[in-house]
Design a protein around this motif. Structure first.
Motif, PDB file in Angstrom:
ATOM      1  N   ILE A 415       0.837  -1.211   0.000  1.00 23.53           N
ATOM      2  CA  ILE A 415       0.000   0.000   0.000  1.00 23.53           C
ATOM      3  C   ILE A 415       0.866   1.253   0.000  1.00 23.53           C
ATOM      4  CG2 ILE A 415      -0.250   0.205   2.521  1.00 23.53           C
ATOM      5  CD1 ILE A 415      -3.169   1.082   1.945  1.00 23.53           C
ATOM      6  N   GLY A 416       2.073   1.168   0.594  1.00 26.28           N
ATOM      7  CA  GLY A 416       2.974   2.310   0.552  1.00 26.28           C
ATOM      8  C   GLY A 416       3.402   2.642  -0.859  1.00 26.28           C
ATOM      9  N   LEU A 417       3.814   1.614  -1.614  1.00 28.17           N
ATOM     10  CA  LEU A 417       4.200   1.830  -3.015  1.00 28.17           C
ATOM     11  C   LEU A 417       3.016   2.339  -3.827  1.00 28.17           C
ATOM     12  CD1 LEU A 417       6.393  -1.358  -3.640  1.00 28.17           C
ATOM     13  CD2 LEU A 417       7.190   1.009  -3.472  1.00 28.17           C
ATOM     14  N   ALA A 418       1.837   1.802  -3.549  1.00 33.70           N
ATOM     15  CA  ALA A 418       0.643   2.229  -4.286  1.00 33.70           C
ATOM     16  C   ALA A 418       0.338   3.701  -4.034  1.00 33.70           C
ATOM     17  CB  ALA A 418      -0.553   1.365  -3.897  1.00 33.70           C
ATOM     18  N   LEU A 419       0.466   4.149  -2.785  1.00 33.77           N
ATOM     19  CA  LEU A 419       0.172   5.550  -2.463  1.00 33.77           C
ATOM     20  C   LEU A 419       1.163   6.500  -3.122  1.00 33.77           C
ATOM     21  CD1 LEU A 419      -0.880   5.421   1.305  1.00 33.77           C
ATOM     22  CD2 LEU A 419      -2.296   6.032  -0.659  1.00 33.77           C
ATOM     23  N   ILE A 420       2.428   6.096  -3.200  1.00 40.83           N
ATOM     24  CA  ILE A 420       3.410   6.938  -3.890  1.00 40.83           C
ATOM     25  C   ILE A 420       2.998   7.138  -5.347  1.00 40.83           C
ATOM     26  CG2 ILE A 420       5.801   7.077  -4.710  1.00 40.83           C
ATOM     27  CD1 ILE A 420       6.626   5.569  -2.176  1.00 40.83           C
ATOM     28  N   GLY A 421       2.671   6.038  -6.021  1.00 37.99           N
ATOM     29  CA  GLY A 421       2.265   6.135  -7.425  1.00 37.99           C
ATOM     30  C   GLY A 421       0.968   6.892  -7.615  1.00 37.99           C
ATOM     31  N   VAL A 422      -0.010   6.624  -6.740  1.00 40.50           N
ATOM     32  CA  VAL A 422      -1.328   7.242  -6.877  1.00 40.50           C
ATOM     33  C   VAL A 422      -1.253   8.750  -6.670  1.00 40.50           C
ATOM     34  CG1 VAL A 422      -3.596   7.446  -5.808  1.00 40.50           C
ATOM     35  CG2 VAL A 422      -2.667   5.202  -6.305  1.00 40.50           C
ATOM     36  N   LEU A 423      -0.597   9.216  -5.597  1.00 40.79           N
ATOM     37  CA  LEU A 423      -0.530  10.658  -5.331  1.00 40.79           C
ATOM     38  C   LEU A 423       0.306  11.380  -6.386  1.00 40.79           C
ATOM     39  CD1 LEU A 423      -0.186  10.809  -1.444  1.00 40.79           C
ATOM     40  CD2 LEU A 423      -2.209  11.083  -2.853  1.00 40.79           C
ATOM     41  N   PHE A 424       1.320  10.709  -6.915  1.00 43.00           N
ATOM     42  CA  PHE A 424       2.130  11.314  -7.969  1.00 43.00           C
ATOM     43  C   PHE A 424       1.307  11.501  -9.239  1.00 43.00           C
ATOM     44  CE2 PHE A 424       5.865  12.448 -10.258  1.00 43.00           C
ATOM     45  CZ  PHE A 424       5.786  11.827 -11.492  1.00 43.00           C
ATOM     46  N   PHE A 425       0.623  10.429  -9.683  1.00 42.96           N
ATOM     47  CA  PHE A 425      -0.156  10.523 -10.919  1.00 42.96           C
ATOM     48  C   PHE A 425      -1.435  11.353 -10.738  1.00 42.96           C
ATOM     49  CE2 PHE A 425       2.406   6.766 -12.016  1.00 42.96           C
ATOM     50  CZ  PHE A 425       2.863   7.174 -13.265  1.00 42.96           C
ATOM     51  N   ALA A 426      -1.965  11.387  -9.515  1.00 35.32           N
ATOM     52  CA  ALA A 426      -3.127  12.241  -9.257  1.00 35.32           C
ATOM     53  C   ALA A 426      -2.757  13.709  -9.422  1.00 35.32           C
ATOM     54  CB  ALA A 426      -3.665  11.983  -7.854  1.00 35.32           C
ATOM     55  N   ALA A 427      -1.552  14.089  -8.935  1.00 31.10           N
ATOM     56  CA  ALA A 427      -1.091  15.475  -9.092  1.00 31.10           C
ATOM     57  C   ALA A 427      -0.922  15.820 -10.565  1.00 31.10           C
ATOM     58  CB  ALA A 427       0.217  15.676  -8.335  1.00 31.10           C
ATOM     59  N   LEU A 428      -0.348  14.902 -11.332  1.00 31.84           N
ATOM     60  CA  LEU A 428      -0.169  15.148 -12.763  1.00 31.84           C
ATOM     61  C   LEU A 428      -1.518  15.246 -13.468  1.00 31.84           C
ATOM     62  CD1 LEU A 428       2.848  12.828 -13.686  1.00 31.84           C
ATOM     63  CD2 LEU A 428       2.853  15.293 -13.360  1.00 31.84           C
ATOM     64  N   GLY A 429      -2.440  14.327 -13.122  1.00 35.68           N
ATOM     65  CA  GLY A 429      -3.774  14.379 -13.735  1.00 35.68           C
ATOM     66  C   GLY A 429      -4.512  15.651 -13.396  1.00 35.68           C
ATOM     67  N   GLY A 430      -4.319  16.150 -12.165  1.00 31.43           N
ATOM     68  CA  GLY A 430      -5.012  17.356 -11.731  1.00 31.43           C
ATOM     69  C   GLY A 430      -4.611  18.601 -12.485  1.00 31.43           C
ATOM     70  N   ILE A 431      -3.404  18.597 -13.076  1.00 31.60           N
ATOM     71  CA  ILE A 431      -2.999  19.768 -13.861  1.00 31.60           C
ATOM     72  C   ILE A 431      -3.062  19.498 -15.356  1.00 31.60           C
ATOM     73  CG2 ILE A 431      -0.521  19.201 -13.791  1.00 31.60           C
ATOM     74  CD1 ILE A 431      -0.022  22.262 -13.579  1.00 31.60           C
ATOM     75  N   PHE A 432      -2.769  18.257 -15.777  1.00 26.47           N
ATOM     76  CA  PHE A 432      -2.799  17.955 -17.205  1.00 26.47           C
ATOM     77  C   PHE A 432      -4.218  17.975 -17.765  1.00 26.47           C
ATOM     78  CE2 PHE A 432       1.142  17.445 -19.114  1.00 26.47           C
ATOM     79  CZ  PHE A 432       2.041  16.809 -18.273  1.00 26.47           C
ATOM     80  N   VAL A 433      -5.188  17.499 -17.003  1.00 24.40           N
ATOM     81  CA  VAL A 433      -6.575  17.474 -17.493  1.00 24.40           C
ATOM     82  C   VAL A 433      -7.089  18.886 -17.766  1.00 24.40           C
ATOM     83  CG1 VAL A 433      -8.959  16.934 -16.872  1.00 24.40           C
ATOM     84  CG2 VAL A 433      -7.174  15.222 -16.535  1.00 24.40           C
ATOM     85  N   PRO A 434      -7.009  19.831 -16.797  1.00 21.17           N
ATOM     86  CA  PRO A 434      -7.460  21.194 -17.108  1.00 21.17           C
ATOM     87  C   PRO A 434      -6.705  21.840 -18.257  1.00 21.17           C
ATOM     88  CG  PRO A 434      -7.213  20.913 -14.740  1.00 21.17           C
ATOM     89  CD  PRO A 434      -6.616  19.708 -15.384  1.00 21.17           C
ATOM     90  N   LEU A 435      -5.369  21.629 -18.320  1.00 22.49           N
ATOM     91  CA  LEU A 435      -4.592  22.208 -19.406  1.00 22.49           C
ATOM     92  C   LEU A 435      -5.027  21.651 -20.761  1.00 22.49           C
ATOM     93  CD1 LEU A 435      -0.973  22.285 -17.912  1.00 22.49           C
ATOM     94  CD2 LEU A 435      -2.347  24.260 -18.578  1.00 22.49           C
ATOM     95  N   THR A 436      -5.269  20.352 -20.814  1.00 22.83           N
ATOM     96  CA  THR A 436      -5.685  19.722 -22.074  1.00 22.83           C
ATOM     97  C   THR A 436      -7.066  20.208 -22.502  1.00 22.83           C
ATOM     98  OG1 THR A 436      -4.389  17.741 -21.530  1.00 22.83           O
ATOM     99  CG2 THR A 436      -6.075  17.522 -23.230  1.00 22.83           C
ATOM    100  N   LEU A 437      -8.011  20.237 -21.552  1.00 23.36           N
ATOM    101  CA  LEU A 437      -9.358  20.711 -21.871  1.00 23.36           C
ATOM    102  C   LEU A 437      -9.330  22.160 -22.338  1.00 23.36           C
ATOM    103  CD1 LEU A 437     -11.332  19.129 -18.885  1.00 23.36           C
ATOM    104  CD2 LEU A 437     -11.440  18.433 -21.281  1.00 23.36           C
TER     105      LEU A 437
END
Length: 474
Positions: A415-437
């Motif tokens: 779960i530790g490894l999963a949280l690292i990946g999830v929070l990292f990609f969530a941050a990227l998605g949170g900025i890439f999605v608005p920029l793309t739209l």
């Protein structure tokens, strides 16, 4: 807003003339070519070329340029421009940027720049200074200006007294229209902008006001008392700025007198001040809705941003643990690796909230044109850093909890490894999605939420279950 569209030939260090690139491109964003030209002029200390580049700039455009420059170039630009630099531009930049710039400037330079500003702009700059330096700047100002600014600084933060301009026109009620008009014609230091004159008694108590249109339509022999509004729009100096903004909105005001608790006139608030208040309040509401501190700016560092967002994510982790405990009640109904089903909501929930935090800041920044092509990659790197840092911290916290809870160190690692990946990609998605739209002409404020939620859920479940499957060979 003023646009710098003409392309005036400028001398270069090598001698031949080049054309000045436009400040903004066709999409209204800061032109990278202009930014490069300004940076080159600063690095080469070409004062004349730099002055030519920014000579027609509005204070807001100069502020945009300051924010786009590298931190070490910002104070250098001010020093090179000297007396031609409009210090009002410092009120148009993020507070963090303003503080960094002021730290690098000499006290005498700040005092000279503040002296030429309207009092409300001067207060904005003085608020950003440490108390000791603020006192030094005030000591270098003329006594009348110093007293007026100090009085404004003594009022509570976010009050009408902090927002008001202390420059106004006040006359006695027995003056005639002719006297008043002649006074305004002959006085050199009138306020830069005003919409009405105020009527006061010898003790400076507010008696009334006269709109400029009524003054100009009246005959010269008529006294001010005969045409004044005996119940002028007024606010208390200690009144909160959001309440003042609501008053302006409700009654469609363009200006209002500011009085102290004894009814004495101490300043005036104009509609442009209220526009700033409304923007700040809306900005704070939107950020807080996403669990972000209202004072967070795009110019803040990774570590400051991480610390400001950590508490909300920690609260979310605690609520996610409660949800996971509820799922645990159905342990007997689950077949394989019950712990995975119990921990899945934690991964999904934290990823969703991390993505929402980044999305909130990104959408707001796009709406106010603070986020564009010139600084997109820098902000993306910052958000990725925040996501990775939060991921590492929560991996340690949640990994320890899961290891103790289920008596499995291996599950804690998963779960530790999963949280690292999830929070990292969530941050990227949170900025890439608005920029793309936004790039495709879709309003990111309306459409970002569902996309970000979907991405964080998919990435979260896939990362967690994928790591668990590979680790435990399920």
């Amino acid at each position: 807003m003023l646009e710098v569209e003409d392309k005036t030939p400028l001398p270069t260090p090598d001698g031949p003339e080049t054309e000045t690139p436009a400040f903004r491109d066709e999409e209204g964003e800061l032109n990278p070519e202009f930014l490069a030209a300004a940076a080159d002029a600063i690095e080469a200390s070409e004062v004349e070329r730099l002055q030519k580049l920014v000579e027609d700039f509005h204070e807001s455009e100069l502020g945009d340029l300051l924010e786009a420059l590298e931190p070490d170039q910002r104070p250098r630009l001010i020093e090179l421009l000297g007396a031609s630099f409009d210090f009002a531009a410092l009120t148009e930049v993020d507070e963090a940027v303003r503080e960094e710039i002021l730290e690098e400037l000499e006290t005498a330079t700040v005092a000279e720049g503040v002296r030429d500003l309207d009092s409300d702009d001067a207060i904005t700059i003085l608020e950003s200074l440490p108390e000791e330096e603020k006192a030094e700047v005030l000591d270098q100002l003329p006594a009348i200006e110093r007293v007026a600014l100090q009085r404004s600084l003594d009022y509570p933060e976010d009050s009408a007294g902090r927002r008001m301009q202390t420059e106004f026109i006040a006359v006695p009620p027995f003056w005639t229209v002719g006297q008043t008009i002649d006074f305004m014609r002959e006085t050199e230091d009138l306020p830069e902008t005003f919409y009405e004159i105020f009527v006061i008694d010898p003790g400076a108590h507010l008696l009334g006001s006269v709109p400029l249109d009524r003054l100009l339509r009246s005959k010269r022999p008529v006294t001010i008392q005969d045409i004044m509004n005996a119940e002028p729009d007024r606010v208390e100096a200690t009144e909160q700025q959001d309440e003042v903004a609501r008053l302006f909105e409700r009654y469609n005001l363009v200006s209002a007198a500011v009085v102290d608790n004894a009814g004495r006139l101490v300043g005036v608030i104009l509609v442009d001040d209220i526009v700033d208040v409304l923007e700040e309040e809306a900005d704070a509401d939107i950020k807080q809705l996403g669990g972000v501190k209202s004072d967070e700016e795009l110019s803040d560092t990774v570590f400051y941003t991480q610390r400001s967002r950590f508490p909300w994510l920690f609260v979310n982790m605690c609520t996610a643990l409660i949800a996971a405990n509820v799922i645990n009640l159905f342990e007997e109904s689950l077949e394989k690796m019950v712990a995975l089903a119990i921990l899945m909501p934690i991964v999904a929930s934290m990823g969703g909230n991390a993505g929402t935090q980044t999305m909130t800041v990104s959408v707001r920044a796009l709406a106010t044109r603070e986020l564009g092509r010139t600084n997109a990659w820098r902000i993306i790197r910052r958000e990725a850093g925040v996501g990775l840092l939060n991921g590492l911290i929560f991996a340690c916290i949640m990994g320890s909890i899961a290891g103790v809870w289920f008596q499995s160190i291996e599950l804690g690692f998963v779960i530790g490894l999963a949280l690292i990946g999830v929070l990292f990609f969530a941050a990227l998605g949170g900025i890439f999605v608005p920029l793309t739209l936004n790039r495709f002409g879709v309003d990111p404020a309306v459409s970002s939420g569902p996309f970000v939620t979907s991405i964080t859920d998919i990435v979260g479940f896939f990362t967690f279950l994928g790591i668990a499957t590979a680790w435990f060979h399920l």
